[in-house]
Design an enzyme around this catalytic site. Sequence first.
Site, PDB file in Angstrom:
ATOM      1  N   GLU A 193       2.030   0.828  -1.696  1.00 21.82           N
ATOM      2  CA  GLU A 193       0.592   0.542  -1.716  1.00 21.82           C
ATOM      3  C   GLU A 193       0.389  -0.953  -1.505  1.00 21.82           C
ATOM      4  OE1 GLU A 193      -2.713   2.206  -4.550  1.00 21.82           O
ATOM      5  OE2 GLU A 193      -1.944   0.356  -5.434  1.00 21.82           O
TER       6      GLU A 193
ATOM      7  N   TYR B  57      -7.397  -1.644   2.269  1.00 21.96           N
ATOM      8  CA  TYR B  57      -6.477  -0.879   1.429  1.00 21.96           C
ATOM      9  C   TYR B  57      -5.595  -0.040   2.335  1.00 21.96           C
ATOM     10  CZ  TYR B  57      -4.649   2.623  -1.782  1.00 21.96           C
ATOM     11  OH  TYR B  57      -3.800   3.437  -2.494  1.00 21.96           O
TER      12      TYR B  57
END
Length: 400
Positions: free
Chosen positions: A210, A122
């Site tokens: 993101e 992530y």
Amino acid sequence: MNLHEYQGKSILTKYGVPIQNGYAADTKEEALAMYDKLAEETGSGFAVIKAQIHAGGRGKGGGVKLAKNRDEAQGYINDILGMQLKTPQTPGGMEGPGKQVNKILVAEDAYAPDFDACKEYYVSILMDRARKQNVIIHSTQGGMDIEAVAEETPHLVHKTYIDPELGMQPFNAREVAFNLGLSGTAFKNMTKFIYKLYAAYIGADAALIEINPTLHNANDEIIAVDCKFSVDANALYRHKDIAEMRDKTEEDAVEVEAGEYGLNYVNLDGNVGCMVNGAGLAMATMDIIKLSGGEPANFLDVGGTADAERVEKAFRMILSDEKVEAILINIFGGIVRCDRVAQGVIDAYKNIGDIKVPIIVRLQGTNAVEAKQMIDESGLNVRSAITLQDAADVVKDVLS
């Protein structure tokens, strides 16, 4: 302003960020043609069919599928394009109405040739307002809800802060790669990836980028498989190409309409509609409503020219929300005279006709006394107030 995955990736490629390649399509015929094109380029029948909506968790709602051949691809395209996709992040969550999928992305299988050798991370970049610094949030737990990871295993979520005066430095990128446990070629590729990703964040005036998952494949390549990209709307005047990417169908229809009339409107979940001039006063109005036991149904700043036309438009937007049980109008007459606002309220009320919900008007400033008299003598179902607390108490009274 939020972008679709394929739009965000198109920006990343301009900064050299490696991405999962693919083609967007808005018809089933075009999507199948894009699958054929991708299959010819990759030499593989594997492809990922992805719904393009402004919400995360698409896979949980059936909006992301791996097709292993042309027949499967066609089936998934038929299923996903036009579906009403429900995810944990669409309005109402999995129990809500969801969002209609009007466009899909046909993407390559970035996990080939060895799925088991791949690792997911992530990575996101955003502004930490408390520290007044950009921060790179990263974790080895890619492909999962970062909120759940932060709550259950906070030690697996790392933050690298970027000094605004120095900008991205080599040690910042190395810190990210080190925290993710990388070494060798993968370590070097991750540092390059972070550098380029940060360049895209700064260059596009992004509010958020993101990448989840960020993929480390069997060849030690680092690839952006997904992309959530949000741009600071205040900077769009510098990015005409990005401004043209706006998809109004993904936004709240009332908020879009408000923008066209120069009104600042944000839909909320409460039962008290608010009409205020000035963002600070609007925030204070919502606070006093909550302190008095109510819940604001919206944020609405009509600006400094609260004339009859703007007031009427604001009325209609508030009344379009079925949850609204009362409307509080709170105007400070500095530039605009309160008596003009009062006349605007009266005219708008008469133009709209039969308004079922009670209206409370609090006007302070230039000609406030005259304005209150006009409201009180209008014969309409409108109650006036002097102080903000008085207005909140009236709202509390009419709701009880």
